[in-house]
Design a protein around this motif. Structure first.
Motif, PDB file in Angstrom:
ATOM      1  N   GLN A  18      47.190  -2.675  -2.724  1.00  0.00           N
ATOM      2  CA  GLN A  18      46.137  -1.942  -2.892  1.00  0.00           C
ATOM      3  C   GLN A  18      45.313  -1.588  -1.702  1.00  0.00           C
ATOM      4  OE1 GLN A  18      44.853  -0.614  -5.540  1.00  0.00           O
ATOM      5  NE2 GLN A  18      43.150   0.296  -4.767  1.00  0.00           N
ATOM      6  N   GLN A  19      45.343  -2.533  -0.585  1.00  0.00           N
ATOM      7  CA  GLN A  19      44.954  -2.229   0.484  1.00  0.00           C
ATOM      8  C   GLN A  19      45.638  -1.275   1.484  1.00  0.00           C
ATOM      9  OE1 GLN A  19      46.024  -5.076   4.181  1.00  0.00           O
ATOM     10  NE2 GLN A  19      43.786  -5.513   4.221  1.00  0.00           N
ATOM     11  N   GLN A  20      47.110  -1.274   1.185  1.00  0.00           N
ATOM     12  CA  GLN A  20      47.680  -0.232   2.029  1.00  0.00           C
ATOM     13  C   GLN A  20      47.639   0.972   1.366  1.00  0.00           C
ATOM     14  OE1 GLN A  20      51.822  -2.212   1.727  1.00  0.00           O
ATOM     15  NE2 GLN A  20      51.727  -2.333   3.821  1.00  0.00           N
ATOM     16  N   LEU A  24      46.138   4.388   3.516  1.00  0.00           N
ATOM     17  CA  LEU A  24      47.137   5.262   3.525  1.00  0.00           C
ATOM     18  C   LEU A  24      46.468   6.577   3.288  1.00  0.00           C
ATOM     19  CD1 LEU A  24      50.086   6.672   4.132  1.00  0.00           C
ATOM     20  CD2 LEU A  24      50.552   5.684   1.703  1.00  0.00           C
ATOM     21  N   GLN A  25      45.824   6.470   2.001  1.00  0.00           N
ATOM     22  CA  GLN A  25      45.099   7.840   1.611  1.00  0.00           C
ATOM     23  C   GLN A  25      44.238   8.232   2.572  1.00  0.00           C
ATOM     24  OE1 GLN A  25      43.790   6.247  -2.359  1.00  0.00           O
ATOM     25  NE2 GLN A  25      45.526   7.162  -3.219  1.00  0.00           N
ATOM     26  N   SER A  26      43.637   7.291   3.049  1.00  0.00           N
ATOM     27  CA  SER A  26      42.469   7.576   4.260  1.00  0.00           C
ATOM     28  C   SER A  26      43.193   8.123   5.531  1.00  0.00           C
ATOM     29  CB  SER A  26      41.623   6.355   4.536  1.00  0.00           C
ATOM     30  OG  SER A  26      40.830   6.785   5.822  1.00  0.00           O
ATOM     31  N   THR A  27      44.262   7.667   5.830  1.00  0.00           N
ATOM     32  CA  THR A  27      45.186   8.506   6.929  1.00  0.00           C
ATOM     33  C   THR A  27      45.640   9.855   6.760  1.00  0.00           C
ATOM     34  OG1 THR A  27      45.844   6.184   7.823  1.00  0.00           O
ATOM     35  CG2 THR A  27      47.175   8.068   8.413  1.00  0.00           C
ATOM     36  N   GLY A  46      54.917  21.492  -0.481  1.00  0.00           N
ATOM     37  CA  GLY A  46      54.075  21.519  -1.688  1.00  0.00           C
ATOM     38  C   GLY A  46      53.497  20.317  -2.120  1.00  0.00           C
ATOM     39  N   ILE A  47      53.073  19.645  -1.055  1.00  0.00           N
ATOM     40  CA  ILE A  47      52.282  18.191  -0.975  1.00  0.00           C
ATOM     41  C   ILE A  47      51.337  18.102  -0.678  1.00  0.00           C
ATOM     42  CG2 ILE A  47      53.789  17.112   0.506  1.00  0.00           C
ATOM     43  CD1 ILE A  47      53.458  14.651  -1.573  1.00  0.00           C
ATOM     44  N   GLY A  48      50.117  17.568  -1.132  1.00  0.00           N
ATOM     45  CA  GLY A  48      48.830  17.202  -0.443  1.00  0.00           C
ATOM     46  C   GLY A  48      48.550  15.575  -0.454  1.00  0.00           C
ATOM     47  N   PRO A  49      47.591  15.264   0.248  1.00  0.00           N
ATOM     48  CA  PRO A  49      47.316  13.849   0.047  1.00  0.00           C
ATOM     49  C   PRO A  49      46.823  13.258  -1.190  1.00  0.00           C
ATOM     50  CG  PRO A  49      46.046  14.971   2.006  1.00  0.00           C
ATOM     51  CD  PRO A  49      46.693  16.020   1.129  1.00  0.00           C
ATOM     52  N   ALA A  50      46.216  14.396  -1.829  1.00  0.00           N
ATOM     53  CA  ALA A  50      45.921  13.709  -3.423  1.00  0.00           C
ATOM     54  C   ALA A  50      47.111  13.208  -4.271  1.00  0.00           C
ATOM     55  CB  ALA A  50      44.978  14.764  -4.073  1.00  0.00           C
ATOM     56  N   ASP A  51      48.423  13.828  -3.778  1.00  0.00           N
ATOM     57  CA  ASP A  51      49.470  13.697  -4.413  1.00  0.00           C
ATOM     58  C   ASP A  51      49.931  12.299  -4.261  1.00  0.00           C
ATOM     59  OD1 ASP A  51      49.624  16.323  -5.810  1.00  0.00           O
ATOM     60  OD2 ASP A  51      50.183  16.985  -3.920  1.00  0.00           O
TER      61      ASP A  51
END
Length: 427
Positions: A18-20, A24-27, A46-51
């Motif tokens: 969960q920490q990673q 990761l999402q923040s990075t 065709g990918i974004g951070p939200a994916d």
């Protein structure tokens, strides 16, 4: 008291994941928002951070490789304004352009904590005196280790280029208790001790930190027996982001990856597919806490094996088995990685052409590892004056040594010296 939270090293698997994921999402968000290189590559896929909703989704993102550092030289991969960058490191890189990495004030604090953690795991305390002996190709690491050691209160003898005899004098007279060097550098210390007729018992040295190259267990045992020390291995990258990404604990069951700061994957170097834990492959790293210079799925070129599960030392950080380079494209000299293509680019720049035939060898001359470059003599470099050939070899060796950060010796050879496996013009 530690300058980091020791509980970070002992999280349960679910907590670690969960920490990673959160980091990761923040990075990914920061890189996508602030670095055109990453945004364009993400959108092309065709990918974004939200994916990326799970750590396993990371495999959908393309790799970054060393050539991308040159393509985005100097500041194209920075994710913060230059006004927020308080330190800029320059490494030699693998091409004609240096590798540039930046650090915010927070980044430097994180690196100080990473180094302090690794040093503490090796038993280094505020009572120790740490001496740093690295080649110029790893000079940035010397600064990082200095900061980490000072953070735990240890005294530091910073990286200083001295003749071996004076380095040994410093070790003896200053009462050095911890030596930081490469595995090949440590073997040379043994030679200098015996040459000086100095028994290791006359020294205060008790701890040997090995960086840059992966020593096998037999070498560690020999170093411990001959220097009367305990050895500890640290893994890092000479280009970016720095040393001690993984460190050895007292159990010697592998190197603990700093998983709270780096997400490690192992891939098949041929296909790029992610391999399960326990299989040998190429290490891929993603930074989780770096702000100025985030790296997303960086192919290190190093072969490793990841092993999950708690260590008897109590740390739950994954362990990593690190293997010596297998590729003929990489030559390791005193912990500094040198790439064949890198040497060829430098030769072409210095000579104006790529030699007709060449051979690159790690040499052990005068008890010191160096790079030996054999070049075929042809009409472009031949001279009736031997002194002119010697002068060319000397200046060419000096230029390569300055660029590569290791000693270099140039030797001109007749064509017949080279076997069929060497590169020859027209073959």
């Amino acid at each position: 008291m530690p300058i980091w939270n020791p509980e970070e090293e002992c999280l349960h698997v679910e907590e670690r994941g969960q920490q990673q994921l959160e980091r990761l999402q923040s990075t990914l968000n920061r890189a996508f928002k602030n670095v055109p290189f990453y945004r364009n590559r993400f959108e092309k896929q065709g990918i974004g951070p939200a994916d990326v909703e799970d750590l396993r989704d990371l495999c959908r993102i393309p790799f970054i490789q060393r050539e991308h550092f040159s393509d985005n030289y100097p500041y194209g991969l920075f994710a913060v304004p230059l006004r927020d960058v308080v330190r800029i490191h320059t490494a030699r890189g693998t091409g004609l352009k240096p590798t540039v990495s930046g650090y915010t004030r927070q980044d430097l604090l994180v690196w100080r904590e990473i180094l302090a953690r690794a040093l503490t795991a090796a038993g280094v305390t505020s009572s120790d005196i740490l001496q740093i002996d690295l080649d110029s190709g790893l000079a940035n690491w010397g600064r990082d280790y200095k900061d980490g050691a000072e953070a735990i209160g240890a005294s530091v003898i910073p990286l200083t280029i001295l003749p071996p005899e004076k380095q040994l004098m410093v070790m003896r007279d200053y009462r050095t208790s911890v030596l930081l060097t490469s595995a090949s550098g440590a073997t040379q210390w043994i030679h200098h001790l015996f040459k000086a007729n100095l028994n290791p018992n006359a020294l205060a040295l008790k701890t040997l930190l090995l960086v840059g190259d992966a020593p096998d267990s037999d070498l560690q045992v020999r170093l411990e027996e001959q220097l009367h020390v305990k050895t500890w291995v640290h893994y890092g990258l000479s280009e970016v982001p720095g040393p001690a990404l993984a460190f050895e604990c007292e159990e010697r069951q592998g190197l603990h990856v700093n998983e709270d700061h780096f997400l490690a994957e192992v891939i098949d170097p041929g296909t790029g597919n992610v391999l399960p834990d326990g299989e040998v492959g190429e290490l891929v790293l993603t930074t989780l806490t770096t702000r100025a210079f985030p790296l997303i799925r960086f192919r290190t070129g190093d072969m490793v094996r990841l092993t999950p599960g708690a260590c008897p030392c109590g740390r739950t950080l994954k362990k990593m088995e690190w293997f010596a380079p297998q590729s003929e494209e990489v030559i390791l000299v005193r912990g500094v990685k040198i790439y064949r293509q890198q040497i060829l680019r430098l030769l072409e720049r210095a000579l104006g052409f790529i030699p007709g035939a060449y051979r690159f060898i790690r040499s052990h001359q005068d008890r010191r590892d160096s790079l030996e470059v054999w070049l075929m003599v042809d009409e472009r470099v031949f001279s009736d004056e031997i002194k002119e050939m010697e002068k060319l070899a000397f200046h060419l060796g000096m230029e390569l040594a300055q660029e590569l950060g290791v000693p270099v010796r140039i030797r001109f050879k007749e064509r017949e010296t080279f076997g069929k496996h060497e590169q020859v013009d027209g073959s």
